[in-house]
Design a protein around this motif. Structure first.
Motif, PDB file in Angstrom:
ATOM      1  N   ASN A  60       0.820  -1.206   0.000  1.00  0.00           N
ATOM      2  CA  ASN A  60       0.000   0.000   0.000  1.00  0.00           C
ATOM      3  C   ASN A  60       0.856   1.258   0.000  1.00  0.00           C
ATOM      4  O   ASN A  60       0.480   2.275  -0.588  1.00  0.00           O
ATOM      5  CB  ASN A  60      -0.957   0.002   1.187  1.00  0.00           C
ATOM      6  N   ALA A  98       3.759   1.561  -1.520  1.00  0.00           N
ATOM      7  CA  ALA A  98       4.181   1.725  -2.914  1.00  0.00           C
ATOM      8  C   ALA A  98       3.035   2.284  -3.756  1.00  0.00           C
ATOM      9  O   ALA A  98       3.245   3.131  -4.641  1.00  0.00           O
ATOM     10  CB  ALA A  98       4.667   0.388  -3.479  1.00  0.00           C
ATOM     11  N   LEU A  99       1.819   1.822  -3.472  1.00  0.00           N
ATOM     12  CA  LEU A  99       0.639   2.332  -4.175  1.00  0.00           C
ATOM     13  C   LEU A  99       0.465   3.825  -3.903  1.00  0.00           C
ATOM     14  O   LEU A  99       0.256   4.613  -4.821  1.00  0.00           O
ATOM     15  CB  LEU A  99      -0.600   1.550  -3.718  1.00  0.00           C
ATOM     16  N   GLN A 100       0.588   4.208  -2.650  1.00  0.00           N
ATOM     17  CA  GLN A 100       0.441   5.623  -2.287  1.00  0.00           C
ATOM     18  C   GLN A 100       1.535   6.471  -2.937  1.00  0.00           C
ATOM     19  O   GLN A 100       1.275   7.559  -3.419  1.00  0.00           O
ATOM     20  CB  GLN A 100       0.467   5.776  -0.763  1.00  0.00           C
ATOM     21  N   LYS A 101       2.750   5.951  -2.980  1.00  0.00           N
ATOM     22  CA  LYS A 101       3.865   6.677  -3.599  1.00  0.00           C
ATOM     23  C   LYS A 101       3.590   6.887  -5.085  1.00  0.00           C
ATOM     24  O   LYS A 101       3.841   7.961  -5.628  1.00  0.00           O
ATOM     25  CB  LYS A 101       5.162   5.904  -3.391  1.00  0.00           C
ATOM     26  N   SER A 102       3.054   5.866  -5.742  1.00  0.00           N
ATOM     27  CA  SER A 102       2.764   5.967  -7.173  1.00  0.00           C
ATOM     28  C   SER A 102       1.588   6.888  -7.459  1.00  0.00           C
ATOM     29  O   SER A 102       1.595   7.624  -8.446  1.00  0.00           O
ATOM     30  CB  SER A 102       2.457   4.585  -7.747  1.00  0.00           C
ATOM     31  N   LEU A 103       0.565   6.842  -6.615  1.00  0.00           N
ATOM     32  CA  LEU A 103      -0.648   7.628  -6.864  1.00  0.00           C
ATOM     33  C   LEU A 103      -0.628   9.002  -6.204  1.00  0.00           C
ATOM     34  O   LEU A 103      -1.505   9.825  -6.478  1.00  0.00           O
ATOM     35  CB  LEU A 103      -1.882   6.851  -6.398  1.00  0.00           C
ATOM     36  N   SER A 104       0.303   9.243  -5.314  1.00  0.00           N
ATOM     37  CA  SER A 104       0.480  10.513  -4.591  1.00  0.00           C
ATOM     38  C   SER A 104      -0.608  10.793  -3.562  1.00  0.00           C
ATOM     39  O   SER A 104      -0.321  11.245  -2.479  1.00  0.00           O
ATOM     40  CB  SER A 104       0.568  11.707  -5.552  1.00  0.00           C
ATOM     41  N   ALA A 111      -5.282   6.202  -3.037  1.00  0.00           N
ATOM     42  CA  ALA A 111      -4.587   4.930  -2.840  1.00  0.00           C
ATOM     43  C   ALA A 111      -5.409   3.997  -1.946  1.00  0.00           C
ATOM     44  O   ALA A 111      -5.470   2.786  -2.187  1.00  0.00           O
ATOM     45  CB  ALA A 111      -3.204   5.168  -2.243  1.00  0.00           C
ATOM     46  N   SER A 115      -6.818   0.459  -3.071  1.00  0.00           N
ATOM     47  CA  SER A 115      -6.459  -0.705  -2.264  1.00  0.00           C
ATOM     48  C   SER A 115      -7.677  -1.540  -1.893  1.00  0.00           C
ATOM     49  O   SER A 115      -7.605  -2.776  -1.850  1.00  0.00           O
ATOM     50  CB  SER A 115      -5.724  -0.242  -0.994  1.00  0.00           C
ATOM     51  N   GLN A 147       6.719   3.892   4.785  1.00  0.00           N
ATOM     52  CA  GLN A 147       7.985   4.363   4.209  1.00  0.00           C
ATOM     53  C   GLN A 147       8.797   5.183   5.225  1.00  0.00           C
ATOM     54  O   GLN A 147      10.012   5.244   5.137  1.00  0.00           O
ATOM     55  CB  GLN A 147       7.720   5.222   2.954  1.00  0.00           C
TER      56      GLN A 147
END
Length: 151
Positions: free
Chosen positions: A27, A29-35, A40, A44, A95
């Motif tokens: 999750n 990594a998902l948040q990092k990609s989607l900002s 995110a 998820s 992170q």
């Protein structure tokens, strides 16, 4: 282990617990990609909703009774909402603190709260006394997360 006929449940529970450690980094990594952490979170939860909808459509029985719905405690359907807090916190902070510290803190907080839930029989579960052994286990969890987060 109270019932040897259910011993097979324990490996499944252990696997589920191990897989839970994957969620926050995935999750994150998902948040990092989607900002956007809120987007995110929605993304998820979509595969979960899709999977459970498919399972329900394939296995729709038993359906709830009217009496079951009418006597359901008001707080019973809020478990998923409560679980979403852990998902959101995980994707936002894994992170920053690391998977070990995040898991350790959430599991330790979960254990300590569970001891109180057991002691008082909250949410309709059977009461379990807060023994010295259980308190020592909680204290060891706190000591363990301190060590994990410190080193």
């Amino acid at each position: 282990m109270e019932n040897n006929n259910q011993i097979w449940l324990y490996p499944l529970i252990i696997v589920a617990g191990a897989l839970q450690a994957w969620g926050p980094p995935m999750n994150g990594a998902l948040q990092k990609s989607l900002s956007n952490p809120w987007l995110a979170s929605v993304v998820s939860f979509l595969p979960v909703l899709a999977l459970l909808t498919c399972v329900f459509l394939c296995l729709p029985r038993p359906l709830p009774s009217g009496e079951g719905v009418m006597t359901m405690p008001w707080w019973a359907p809020l478990g998923g909402l409560i679980g979403s807090v852990a998902v959101i916190v995980g994707l936002m902070f894994v992170q920053k603190v690391g998977a070990g510290t995040l898991a350790g803190l959430t599991i330790t907080a979960n254990i300590i709260m569970s001891l109180f839930i057991d002691k008082y029989g909250m949410f309709g579960i059977q009461q379990h006394p807060l023994s010295l052994g259980r308190m020592a286990g909680g204290a060891l969890m706190v000591a363990g997360i301190y060590l994990i987060s410190k080193f």
